[in-house]
Design a protein around this motif. Sequence first.
Motif, short mmCIF file in Angstrom:
data_model
loop_
_atom_site.label_atom_id
_atom_site.label_comp_id
_atom_site.label_asym_id
_atom_site.label_seq_id
_atom_site.Cartn_x
_atom_site.Cartn_y
_atom_site.Cartn_z
N PHE A 21 0.15 3.10 29.11
CA PHE A 21 0.78 3.89 30.16
C PHE A 21 -0.24 4.22 31.24
O PHE A 21 -1.32 4.73 30.95
N CYS A 22 0.10 3.94 32.51
CA CYS A 22 -0.76 4.25 33.65
C CYS A 22 -2.10 3.53 33.49
O CYS A 22 -2.15 2.31 33.47
N ALA A 64 2.16 -9.34 21.68
CA ALA A 64 3.07 -8.83 22.71
C ALA A 64 2.41 -7.68 23.43
O ALA A 64 1.68 -6.88 22.83
N GLY A 65 2.67 -7.58 24.74
CA GLY A 65 2.13 -6.48 25.52
C GLY A 65 3.21 -5.82 26.36
O GLY A 65 4.12 -6.50 26.84
N VAL A 66 3.12 -4.51 26.51
CA VAL A 66 4.01 -3.77 27.40
C VAL A 66 3.13 -2.89 28.29
O VAL A 66 2.50 -1.94 27.81
N SER A 67 3.08 -3.22 29.57
CA SER A 67 2.30 -2.46 30.54
C SER A 67 3.26 -1.57 31.32
O SER A 67 4.11 -2.07 32.07
N ILE A 92 6.72 -2.61 33.30
CA ILE A 92 7.73 -1.62 33.67
C ILE A 92 7.20 -0.77 34.82
O ILE A 92 6.09 -0.23 34.75
N PHE A 93 8.01 -0.64 35.88
CA PHE A 93 7.62 0.15 37.04
C PHE A 93 8.76 1.05 37.49
O PHE A 93 9.93 0.78 37.20
N GLN A 99 8.15 -10.43 31.86
CA GLN A 99 9.26 -9.81 32.59
C GLN A 99 8.71 -8.66 33.41
O GLN A 99 7.86 -7.90 32.95
N VAL A 100 9.18 -8.55 34.64
CA VAL A 100 8.85 -7.43 35.52
C VAL A 100 10.14 -6.67 35.78
O VAL A 100 11.10 -7.24 36.30
#
Length: 209
Positions: A95-96, A114-117, A138-139, A167-168
């Motif tokens: 996160f951030c 797997a990554g989640v930014s 994720i934005f 994915q964006v």
Amino acid sequence: MANEAKPCPCDIGDRMDYGGLGQEVQIEHIKAYVVKPSSASYKAIIVIQDIFGWQLPNTRYMADMLAASGYIEVDAVLRYLKEQCGAKHIGAVGFCWGGVATHYLALQYPEIKAGVSVYGIVREREDRYDLKTPTLFIFGEKDDVIPLDLVSVLEAKLKEKCTVDYQVKIFLGQTHGFVHRKREDINPSDKPYIQEARTDMLNWLKKYM
């Protein structure tokens, strides 16, 4: 340090009144927060916090939420996960500032499955679009820290250069910090977006781990 003229971009949202279900551990020179699911698991997620650290109740809440979905949760290093937790499949969520770190991991460590930014993006590396790990970005549409034109460049360059899945996703009307710094109970209009983003995060991890 934040000041009145230029407040810290992460110092937004709500501070949860939450203690956590895990425990604090010392891993070599690192202090970390570890929480495990109720049943045995060979999967683990590295949660990389924002600048307020893993002591922030919101970060512990997100870690506990992931653990409840069947992942060993730890803010630590790959070696500890493999040797001490028995993890065979490892992912990363950030996160951030932690989202930036997750982006870095996705560029350098193919063993990360797997990554989640979450509202984090690497800006200065030439190879920042050459992901080695399937990554969800994720934005928030109204993020003052990461403008939409920067997100558009990221998406266009990933489409051109990235060879792994990505994915964006942009959430309408949402600000920096909405996934982990907003409480659903006192932000009812934001609740659907918060829940959708968290569900997307869990589904992405499940898909690739």
